[in-house]
Design a protein around this motif. Sequence first.
Motif, short mmCIF file in Angstrom:
data_model
loop_
_atom_site.label_atom_id
_atom_site.label_comp_id
_atom_site.label_asym_id
_atom_site.label_seq_id
_atom_site.Cartn_x
_atom_site.Cartn_y
_atom_site.Cartn_z
N GLN A 135 34.77 39.55 43.19
CA GLN A 135 35.81 39.44 44.21
C GLN A 135 36.36 38.03 44.31
N GLU A 136 37.60 37.95 44.77
CA GLU A 136 38.24 36.63 44.91
C GLU A 136 39.25 36.71 46.06
N LYS A 137 39.49 35.53 46.66
CA LYS A 137 40.51 35.44 47.71
C LYS A 137 41.88 35.33 47.06
N VAL A 138 42.81 36.17 47.55
CA VAL A 138 44.16 36.13 47.01
C VAL A 138 45.12 36.10 48.20
N ALA A 139 46.20 35.30 48.09
CA ALA A 139 47.19 35.27 49.16
C ALA A 139 47.75 36.67 49.37
N ILE A 140 47.89 37.08 50.63
CA ILE A 140 48.39 38.43 50.92
C ILE A 140 49.71 38.69 50.20
N GLU A 152 40.25 36.24 57.16
CA GLU A 152 41.26 36.40 56.10
C GLU A 152 42.67 36.31 56.70
N ILE A 153 42.84 36.97 57.85
CA ILE A 153 44.17 36.96 58.47
C ILE A 153 44.56 35.53 58.85
N ALA A 154 43.60 34.78 59.42
CA ALA A 154 43.86 33.40 59.81
C ALA A 154 44.29 32.57 58.60
N GLU A 155 43.69 32.86 57.45
CA GLU A 155 43.99 32.09 56.22
C GLU A 155 45.19 32.65 55.45
N GLY A 156 45.65 33.84 55.83
CA GLY A 156 46.75 34.49 55.10
C GLY A 156 46.32 35.01 53.74
N VAL A 157 45.07 35.41 53.64
CA VAL A 157 44.57 35.91 52.35
C VAL A 157 43.94 37.29 52.54
N VAL A 158 43.58 37.87 51.41
CA VAL A 158 42.83 39.11 51.42
C VAL A 158 41.74 38.96 50.36
N MET A 159 40.56 39.57 50.63
CA MET A 159 39.49 39.52 49.63
C MET A 159 39.72 40.70 48.69
N LEU A 160 40.03 40.39 47.42
CA LEU A 160 40.32 41.43 46.44
C LEU A 160 39.06 41.70 45.62
#
Length: 417
Positions: A403-408, A387-395
């Motif tokens: 759940q979904e990936k969202v930009a930090i 997630e950190i590499a992609e700049g996202v967080v799993m919400l």
Amino acid sequence: MLTNAPRGTKDILPDTVGDWNYVEGEIRELCRRFGYSEIRTPIFEHTELFQRGIGEGTDVVDKEMYTFTDRGDRSITLRPENTASAVRAYLQNKLYAESNLVKLFYIGSMFRYDRPQAGRMREFHQFGVEALGEANPAVDAEVILLAMSLLEGLGLKDLELSINSVGCPNCRSRYRTMLQDFFRDKLDDLCEDCRSRFDRSPLRILDCKKDSDKPYMADAPKITDCLCEECSGHFAKLQEYLTNAGISFQHDPRLVRGLDYYTKTAFEIKYPPLGAQSAVAGGGRYDGLIEEMGGSPTPAVGFATGLERLLLALESQNLLPEKSRSVDAYVVALGEAAQSEGFKLLNQLRSAGLSAAMDFAGRSMKAQMKQANKLGARYALILGDDEIAEGVVMLRSMSDSQQEKVAISGVIGKIKA
Ligand SMILES: [Zn+2]
Ligand SMILES: [Zn+2]
């Protein structure tokens, strides 16, 4: 001893402090509407203040005070009630110069060395009001209305309001004589306390709690039969104000307060489901106290209510609000980089006004999710190396596990929405 609080004291733990805050919040809001300002007086005062302000010969002063000598050789007492302190503050700070009617309220700890029982602790909490400077029975009615509004507003039903007038020193000296005449030939049958009250304060015989003495009380003369013109007029006017305000009450001629500075109105509010300890508020007028304490003659009226007993009543009727301990977001961080990034996110969430928590022990995903559940989190924000590499967080929504990936950078906005 190190792990036991002194007898008669109690911790208010995190799971119940919300109940206290709720009741205190209702009190503050009600006092705002009635125009009463908060006063906070010291927990301890000079012992003389209570000896004078409550009165020698009372159980409180004679048997129940926490009194000690401090290192400066002064006799100090933990306050057993707040009226004497409020009057002392009123005189010392010349509050009388600010207004002809000074309306104060207080919430705080009081201390009495008494046998602890349900709703009665050695450190206990009271809410009370004092209205200083006005003799008009409208103020008595206002104080009673405030007490009733609080109890009814908290949801208590079937309250019983009793009122009486204890007169003034003029009508009372006549009444004392009548009482002594009535009890004189019954003295041998009364309890020891009552016999000792006979000369000193015969009114307090009517306060006797001994069942064996009760039959004698019923036929005793009533104070309201010997009120002077002014006192009976005041009492009639009070009843008129209460009736106009739609408050039902009963006249209880046995409701007395034995000390000389109490005058005219006395009242008590009972909540019968509490049984033996059903009195939840009590008060009245004390036109003689301020002069007794060295001020100029100043009429005053007030009441106090014990918060422990009030909370017991609310709890017994399920009237306390649901406990909400839920946090908005729980940050689940997996790995060292995520710990660091997660901590940053945690603080951004809090700065944005959300309640947020995270695990600081580097535990497993499963353990962290369990903790999120336990805290009643609405969302888990899962962060790992990917997630950190992609700049996202799993919400992850905790209620439906979606759940979904969202930009930090966008996750706070998403949660707030
Ligand atoms: Zn009178
Ligand atoms: Zn008795």
